[in-house]
Design an enzyme around this catalytic site. Structure first.
Site, mmCIF file in Angstrom:
data_model
loop_
_atom_site.group_PDB
_atom_site.id
_atom_site.type_symbol
_atom_site.label_atom_id
_atom_site.label_comp_id
_atom_site.label_asym_id
_atom_site.label_seq_id
_atom_site.Cartn_x
_atom_site.Cartn_y
_atom_site.Cartn_z
ATOM 1 N N LYS A 221 0.917 -1.220 -0.112
ATOM 2 C CA LYS A 221 0.060 0.158 -0.095
ATOM 3 C C LYS A 221 0.806 1.261 -0.080
ATOM 4 O O LYS A 221 0.596 2.198 -0.706
ATOM 5 C CB LYS A 221 -1.035 0.048 1.147
ATOM 6 C CG LYS A 221 -1.333 1.334 1.669
ATOM 7 C CD LYS A 221 -2.595 1.700 0.970
ATOM 8 C CE LYS A 221 -3.050 3.050 1.612
ATOM 9 N NZ LYS A 221 -3.729 4.129 0.841
ATOM 10 N N CYS A 275 -4.010 10.282 0.847
ATOM 11 C CA CYS A 275 -2.921 9.164 1.138
ATOM 12 C C CYS A 275 -1.597 9.382 0.489
ATOM 13 O O CYS A 275 -0.687 9.177 1.010
ATOM 14 C CB CYS A 275 -3.401 7.854 0.169
ATOM 15 S SG CYS A 275 -4.982 7.012 1.107
HETATM 16 N N1 NAD Z 1 -9.970 8.731 1.314
HETATM 17 C C1 NAD Z 1 -9.118 7.920 0.596
HETATM 18 O O1 NAD Z 1 -8.962 8.366 -0.510
HETATM 19 C C2 NAD Z 1 -8.507 6.621 1.229
HETATM 20 C C3 NAD Z 1 -8.065 5.881 0.083
HETATM 21 C C4 NAD Z 1 -7.309 4.730 0.503
HETATM 22 C C5 NAD Z 1 -7.214 4.348 1.738
HETATM 23 N N2 NAD Z 1 -7.692 5.304 2.660
HETATM 24 C C6 NAD Z 1 -7.466 4.914 4.277
HETATM 25 O O2 NAD Z 1 -8.786 4.633 4.984
HETATM 26 C C7 NAD Z 1 -8.792 4.918 6.288
HETATM 27 C C8 NAD Z 1 -9.996 5.864 6.378
HETATM 28 O O3 NAD Z 1 -10.015 6.831 5.596
HETATM 29 P P1 NAD Z 1 -11.226 7.877 5.099
HETATM 30 O O4 NAD Z 1 -10.845 8.548 3.990
HETATM 31 O O5 NAD Z 1 -12.396 6.901 4.784
HETATM 32 O O6 NAD Z 1 -11.478 8.621 6.322
HETATM 33 P P2 NAD Z 1 -12.693 9.647 6.837
HETATM 34 O O7 NAD Z 1 -12.183 10.704 7.591
HETATM 35 O O8 NAD Z 1 -13.450 10.065 5.407
HETATM 36 O O9 NAD Z 1 -13.647 8.554 7.562
HETATM 37 C C9 NAD Z 1 -13.475 8.172 8.932
HETATM 38 C C10 NAD Z 1 -14.491 8.128 9.715
HETATM 39 O O10 NAD Z 1 -14.207 7.282 10.973
HETATM 40 C C11 NAD Z 1 -14.877 7.936 12.040
HETATM 41 N N3 NAD Z 1 -14.289 7.631 13.037
HETATM 42 C C12 NAD Z 1 -12.948 7.990 13.557
HETATM 43 N N4 NAD Z 1 -12.734 7.431 14.820
HETATM 44 C C13 NAD Z 1 -13.793 6.542 15.232
HETATM 45 C C14 NAD Z 1 -14.004 5.371 16.069
HETATM 46 N N5 NAD Z 1 -13.177 5.392 17.119
HETATM 47 N N6 NAD Z 1 -15.326 4.703 16.141
HETATM 48 C C15 NAD Z 1 -16.184 5.226 14.933
HETATM 49 N N7 NAD Z 1 -15.781 5.945 14.145
HETATM 50 C C16 NAD Z 1 -14.713 6.668 13.930
HETATM 51 C C17 NAD Z 1 -14.800 9.450 11.624
HETATM 52 O O11 NAD Z 1 -16.013 10.028 12.425
HETATM 53 C C18 NAD Z 1 -15.151 9.598 10.135
HETATM 54 O O12 NAD Z 1 -16.655 9.727 9.815
HETATM 55 C C19 NAD Z 1 -7.347 5.856 6.295
HETATM 56 O O13 NAD Z 1 -6.594 4.963 6.972
HETATM 57 C C20 NAD Z 1 -7.043 6.161 5.212
HETATM 58 O O14 NAD Z 1 -5.565 6.207 4.966
HETATM 59 C C21 NAD Z 1 -8.415 6.521 2.206
#
Ligand code: NAD
Length: 459
Positions: A221, A275
């Site tokens: 990743k 990312c």
């Molecule tokens: N967005 C992208 O483009 C992308 C792409 C690949 C990987 N990722 C990875 O995926 C993961 C999530 O990213 P995202 O973009 O979806 O984040 P995001 O900020 O869009 O959403 C995360 C959600 O998690 C919730 N949250 C945080 N702590 C929590 C808890 N303890 N219990 C319940 N809910 C909780 C927040 O309120 C938020 O709504 C990250 O590690 C990121 O690196 C993201």
């Protein structure tokens, strides 16, 4: 006994009868929940943000510009997708998937949210259930932090809990499509965890699935995104060299790319997104901590970070040069880090706007997909943004911008004095911009000799 528990879960996954909880309903958690619900599972989408859950219950999503998301939410929310902030709803889950953020701290990754979500998952999951982590993890976190944390809570991994790391690599803008069609890597601690995760992902992934160990999955990743960042940095470096050499990067790139083994990316005002801006650093920090300081990755990151400041400086100088030394009004077109992607997180447009404001300009910002100001003034339409501006800066390559008729745009500015068009994404040719009556400046082109142009343009 253990075998029976495992076979129960395997059967439940095959029959789509497993109860699945997804912790985090953001960019990744929501579409993944919906896709698993569409595949037939009962899915509880859990988030600590109660406002977000209320919106989802009302059929509203913040990912509105993601194709098909709103429709899928409304199709499934009163059926087998249940948005919730109530932990009680999750108890007894067969599978718990974690999709919470892993931000970068100042000097290292911040995995606190993942650890908090892991505690929630351990409360929710049934004995013999599967926990899947999709959140990005720095290398070795799975073995050095996640497994010890689970065992500290009294669970034996591979017996009481099956466990996998399945990093998400989808790009906002086309999430539902990418999550289904991208090739998927599953990092599993053992054969059984692998088998269960394969059944889960096999229910909605069409792009192929490969099982490996968790450390390799962590590396894959981060290496993928570091590769992207590094390649963009190379294109940006070539652009900077072309600027001082007095040669147009567009032509250099076009001709170099005709070589069968060369493929230089399009340079621009910088790199963004959640990312690409952190994954290379996760790799760098982890390696440095273990004795090898990577040479290229950090340099590439720094070079990409510098780009918006560099172009803010150039634009500042040219605007002042035309405006008797004074600052001016600059219309910034685009806020998101990538064209047609409705995600402004870590966008290089933010430092670009902030730097222009700091240098004394009035900045109006317009983006058709997101409503942000970054310290300037958000204007909800293109004409309102450009009216009377000294300069127009194209900084995101949205399809809508590529279709703009520059002659009409120049008229909409409605200004008799010269107007600069800064092309931060190489969308136009100098000829078409100048024909429309703009002074054209761009990434990868020298502004030396621009004085000639400064006295010329008129409409
Ligand atoms: N967005 C992208 O483009 C992308 C792409 C690949 C990987 N990722 C990875 O995926 C993961 C999530 O990213 P995202 O973009 O979806 O984040 P995001 O900020 O869009 O959403 C995360 C959600 O998690 C919730 N949250 C945080 N702590 C929590 C808890 N303890 N219990 C319940 N809910 C909780 C927040 O309120 C938020 O709504 C990250 O590690 C990121 O690196 C993201």
């Amino acid at each position: 006994m253990k075998r029976v528990i495992f076979e129960d879960l395997e059967t439940a996954l095959r029959a789509k009868e497993a109860k699945i909880s997804v912790i985090g309903q953001g960019y990744i958690g929501l579409p993944t929940s919906l896709l698993m619900a569409r595949a037939g599972f009962s899915v509880y989408g859990y988030d600590i943000n109660q406002t977000l859950i209320k919106e989802l219950l009302d059929g509203k999503t913040r990912l509105n510009s993601e194709k098909g998301m709103k429709e899928l939410l409304n199709e499934l929310k009163d059926r087998n997708y249940v948005p919730t902030s109530d932990l009680d709803d999750l108890y007894g889950s067969d599978v718990v998937l974690i999709a919470v953020p892993t931000p970068k701290g100042n000097n290292g990754p911040d995995i606190s949210m993942v650890l908090e979500a892991l505690d929630t998952a351990l409360k929710a999951v049934r004995r013999g259930g599967l926990i899947v982590i999709e959140s990005t993890l720095p290398p070795r976190t799975f073995y050095d932090v996640i497994i010890p944390q689970i065992e500290k809570r009294g669970f034996k991994v591979g017996e009481d809990i099956y466990l996998t790391y399945c990093p998400e690599r989808a790009l906002p803008g086309n999430l539902l499509h990418e999550i289904v069609h991208n090739f998927r890597v599953i990092g599993a601690i053992d054969e059984r965890s692998a088998q269960l995760a394969k059944l889960l992902y096999g229910s909605f992934v069409k792009g192929g699935i490969e099982v490996t160990d968790p450390l390799t999955a962590e590396m894959v990743k981060l290496v993928e995104n570091s590769y992207r960042d590094l390649n963009i940095a190379f294109a940006n470096e070539v652009a900077r060299i072309c600027e001082v050499m007095g040669v147009d990067v567009k032509k250099v790139r076009e001709l170099a790319n005709r070589h069968p083994r060369v493929n230089i990316l399009i340079p621009g005002i910088g790199v963004g997104g959640s990312c690409l801006t952190k994954d290379p650093l996760f790799l760098y920090w982890a390696s440095e901590e273990r004795g090898y300081s990577p040479k290229l990755i950090k340099r590439a990151r720094d070079l990409n970070l510098e780009m918006p400041y560099h172009y803010a400086q150039i634009l500042d100088e040219v605007v002042r040069g035309l405006n008797g030394g004074d600052g001016g009004t600059i219309a910034v077109l685009g806020a998101t880090y990538k064209g047609d992607v409705p995600d402004p997180r870590e966008s290089p447009v933010e430092p670009f706007v902030k730097e222009l404001v700091k240098r004394g300009h009035i900045v109006r910002i317009y983006d058709p997909l997101v409503r942000v100001s970054f310290g300037g003034e958000y204007v909800p339409n293109l004409v309102g943004a450009v009216k009377g501006a000294n300069a127009i800066a194209f900084v995101t390559d949205h399809s809508e911008f590529k279709l703009i008729d520059l002659t009409k745009l120049r008229k909409a500015v409605n200004r008799s004095e010269p107007v600069i068009l800064f092309d931060g994404r190489m969308l136009f040719t100098p000829e078409e911009a100048e024909r429309a009556g703009f002074i054209y400046i761009s990434v990868g082109r020298s502004t030396i000799g621009l004085e000639k142009a400064l006295v010329r343009p008129e409409i």
